[in-house]
Scaffold this motif. Structure first.
Motif, PDB file in Angstrom:
ATOM      1  N   TYR A   1       0.864  -1.157   0.000  1.00 60.92           N
ATOM      2  CA  TYR A   1       0.000   0.000   0.000  1.00 60.92           C
ATOM      3  C   TYR A   1       0.904   1.212   0.000  1.00 60.92           C
ATOM      4  CZ  TYR A   1      -4.531   2.158   0.501  1.00 60.92           C
ATOM      5  OH  TYR A   1      -5.693   2.836   0.252  1.00 60.92           O
ATOM      6  N   MET A   2       0.612   2.163  -0.819  1.00 60.82           N
ATOM      7  CA  MET A   2       1.495   3.303  -0.997  1.00 60.82           C
ATOM      8  C   MET A   2       0.976   4.500  -0.213  1.00 60.82           C
ATOM      9  SD  MET A   2       2.700   4.941  -4.608  1.00 60.82           S
ATOM     10  CE  MET A   2       1.176   4.441  -5.355  1.00 60.82           C
ATOM     11  N   GLY A   3       1.867   5.113   0.527  1.00 56.28           N
ATOM     12  CA  GLY A   3       1.512   6.308   1.272  1.00 56.28           C
ATOM     13  C   GLY A   3       1.784   7.557   0.459  1.00 56.28           C
TER      14      GLY A   3
ATOM     15  N   LYS B   1       5.001   7.838  -1.947  1.00 54.76           N
ATOM     16  CA  LYS B   1       4.893   8.720  -3.104  1.00 54.76           C
ATOM     17  C   LYS B   1       5.281  10.136  -2.669  1.00 54.76           C
ATOM     18  CE  LYS B   1       1.522   8.175  -5.995  1.00 54.76           C
ATOM     19  NZ  LYS B   1       1.375   8.343  -7.418  1.00 54.76           N
ATOM     20  N   THR B   2       6.063  10.827  -3.498  1.00 51.89           N
ATOM     21  CA  THR B   2       6.388  12.222  -3.179  1.00 51.89           C
ATOM     22  C   THR B   2       5.287  13.148  -3.690  1.00 51.89           C
ATOM     23  OG1 THR B   2       7.791  12.322  -5.154  1.00 51.89           O
ATOM     24  CG2 THR B   2       8.890  11.942  -3.027  1.00 51.89           C
TER      25      THR B   2
ATOM     26  N   ASN C   1      12.347   9.410   8.535  1.00 57.16           N
ATOM     27  CA  ASN C   1      11.307   8.946   9.450  1.00 57.16           C
ATOM     28  C   ASN C   1      10.704   7.584   9.129  1.00 57.16           C
ATOM     29  OD1 ASN C   1      10.783  11.356  11.350  1.00 57.16           O
ATOM     30  ND2 ASN C   1      10.963  12.275   9.326  1.00 57.16           N
ATOM     31  N   ALA C   2      10.909   7.077   7.924  1.00 54.87           N
ATOM     32  CA  ALA C   2      10.324   5.784   7.531  1.00 54.87           C
ATOM     33  C   ALA C   2      11.327   4.665   7.770  1.00 54.87           C
ATOM     34  CB  ALA C   2       9.921   5.827   6.056  1.00 54.87           C
ATOM     35  N   SER C   3      10.862   3.436   7.599  1.00 51.85           N
ATOM     36  CA  SER C   3      11.765   2.294   7.771  1.00 51.85           C
ATOM     37  C   SER C   3      12.855   2.339   6.695  1.00 51.85           C
ATOM     38  CB  SER C   3      10.986   0.979   7.691  1.00 51.85           C
ATOM     39  OG  SER C   3      10.463   0.799   6.401  1.00 51.85           O
ATOM     40  N   LYS C   4      13.983   1.748   7.028  1.00 47.62           N
ATOM     41  CA  LYS C   4      15.147   1.796   6.134  1.00 47.62           C
ATOM     42  C   LYS C   4      14.907   1.080   4.800  1.00 47.62           C
ATOM     43  CE  LYS C   4      18.621   2.349   9.752  1.00 47.62           C
ATOM     44  NZ  LYS C   4      18.235   3.704   9.948  1.00 47.62           N
ATOM     45  N   ASP C   5      13.984   0.134   4.758  1.00 48.32           N
ATOM     46  CA  ASP C   5      13.725  -0.594   3.520  1.00 48.32           C
ATOM     47  C   ASP C   5      12.606   0.035   2.681  1.00 48.32           C
ATOM     48  OD1 ASP C   5      11.773  -1.294   5.379  1.00 48.32           O
ATOM     49  OD2 ASP C   5      11.648  -3.372   4.709  1.00 48.32           O
ATOM     50  N   SER C   6      12.207   1.242   3.021  1.00 52.52           N
ATOM     51  CA  SER C   6      11.162   1.926   2.263  1.00 52.52           C
ATOM     52  C   SER C   6      11.647   2.301   0.867  1.00 52.52           C
ATOM     53  CB  SER C   6      10.727   3.207   2.979  1.00 52.52           C
ATOM     54  OG  SER C   6      10.029   2.890   4.151  1.00 52.52           O
ATOM     55  N   VAL C   7      10.697   2.321  -0.062  1.00 58.09           N
ATOM     56  CA  VAL C   7      10.946   2.789  -1.418  1.00 58.09           C
ATOM     57  C   VAL C   7      10.277   4.153  -1.541  1.00 58.09           C
ATOM     58  CG1 VAL C   7      10.518   2.358  -3.875  1.00 58.09           C
ATOM     59  CG2 VAL C   7      10.973   0.435  -2.333  1.00 58.09           C
TER      60      VAL C   7
ATOM     61  N   LEU D   1      18.329  12.998  -7.511  1.00 52.07           N
ATOM     62  CA  LEU D   1      17.656  12.681  -6.254  1.00 52.07           C
ATOM     63  C   LEU D   1      17.610  11.171  -6.049  1.00 52.07           C
ATOM     64  CD1 LEU D   1      14.649  15.182  -6.399  1.00 52.07           C
ATOM     65  CD2 LEU D   1      16.877  15.487  -5.300  1.00 52.07           C
ATOM     66  N   PRO D   2      17.744  10.717  -4.801  1.00 58.10           N
ATOM     67  CA  PRO D   2      17.709   9.269  -4.521  1.00 58.10           C
ATOM     68  C   PRO D   2      16.286   8.728  -4.453  1.00 58.10           C
ATOM     69  CG  PRO D   2      18.075  10.465  -2.490  1.00 58.10           C
ATOM     70  CD  PRO D   2      18.024  11.489  -3.595  1.00 58.10           C
ATOM     71  N   LEU D   3      15.541   8.901  -5.550  1.00 60.20           N
ATOM     72  CA  LEU D   3      14.152   8.477  -5.622  1.00 60.20           C
ATOM     73  C   LEU D   3      14.000   7.465  -6.751  1.00 60.20           C
ATOM     74  CD1 LEU D   3      12.491  12.022  -5.425  1.00 60.20           C
ATOM     75  CD2 LEU D   3      12.933  10.452  -3.525  1.00 60.20           C
ATOM     76  N   SER D   4      13.107   6.513  -6.571  1.00 60.09           N
ATOM     77  CA  SER D   4      12.834   5.536  -7.622  1.00 60.09           C
ATOM     78  C   SER D   4      11.913   6.167  -8.663  1.00 60.09           C
ATOM     79  CB  SER D   4      12.154   4.295  -7.035  1.00 60.09           C
ATOM     80  OG  SER D   4      13.019   3.656  -6.125  1.00 60.09           O
ATOM     81  N   PRO D   5      12.287   6.129  -9.932  1.00 55.49           N
ATOM     82  CA  PRO D   5      11.451   6.750 -10.969  1.00 55.49           C
ATOM     83  C   PRO D   5      10.066   6.109 -11.036  1.00 55.49           C
ATOM     84  CG  PRO D   5      13.606   6.159 -11.843  1.00 55.49           C
ATOM     85  CD  PRO D   5      13.499   5.547 -10.474  1.00 55.49           C
TER      86      PRO D   5
END
Length: 182
Positions: free
Chosen positions: A51-53, A101-102, A131-137, A165-169
């Motif tokens: 589920y995506m926040g 999601k940003t 603030n999120a878990s280390k394995d978050s995407v 930016l260190p974000l997944s496309p």
């Protein structure tokens, strides 16, 4: 990650059983308010779906009235402080969320220019990461379809600094039916 809209399906269990049989994964998305509750997240997880926040939208009034279509010169310290507070609050309320999601469909009705989206995504992503878990995407802003004008918006976002930016496309893969070549 391939996501499908699942939050508004009448019979989620039947829908998810079907997705599972054909080998699809799913992402759900809840835009406003306190986000997804733990029981709903557990239901998604029982299918190995995420589920995506969307943490920036936790305060619907701020998101819709103050943040959408904001210009770069309007990004003040008080706006950044409100972004930080809202994102941190949303992440803390939903520690079981692993995909974040940003910005949703930043190019739809020009919610944000590519350069503003880059600034906002960087800020939102940094707060999520802290603030999120280390394995978050953490996903990049995602254009709302794959037509050339939307891909051009995404290219401009990347040129504005998004590629660093260190974000997944991410992108919505909506197309017309039948697809026309463009």
């Amino acid at each position: 990650i391939c996501g499908v809209h699942a939050g508004f399906q009448y019979d989620l269990k039947r829908f998810f059983d079907r997705l599972k049989r054909i080998g699809f994964g799913s992402l759900g998305l809840y835009h406003y308010g306190r986000g997804i509750n733990k029981e709903r997240a557990a239901f998604f997880n029982s299918y190995d779906f995420d589920y995506m926040g969307h943490p920036i939208a936790i305060d619907k009034r701020f998101y819709l009235n103050d943040l959408i279509r904001i210009k770069k010169e309007q990004l003040t310290d008080s706006v950044y402080q409100k972004i930080d507070e809202d994102v941190k609050k949303a992440v803390k309320l939903q520690p079981y969320i692993k995909v974040w999601k940003t910005l949703n469909e930043p190019d739809a009705k020009m919610k944000w220019s590519p350069d503003v989206a880059c600034v906002l995504a960087k800020r939102i992503g940094e707060v999520i990461k802290k603030n999120a878990s280390k394995d978050s995407v953490i996903l990049s802003p995602d254009p709302y379809n794959m037509f050339q004008k939307n891909l051009n918006w995404f290219e401009q976002y990347l040129k504005a600094g998004g590629r660093d930016l260190p974000l997944s496309p991410a992108i919505h893969i909506y197309r017309t039916r039948p697809e026309s070549p463009d």
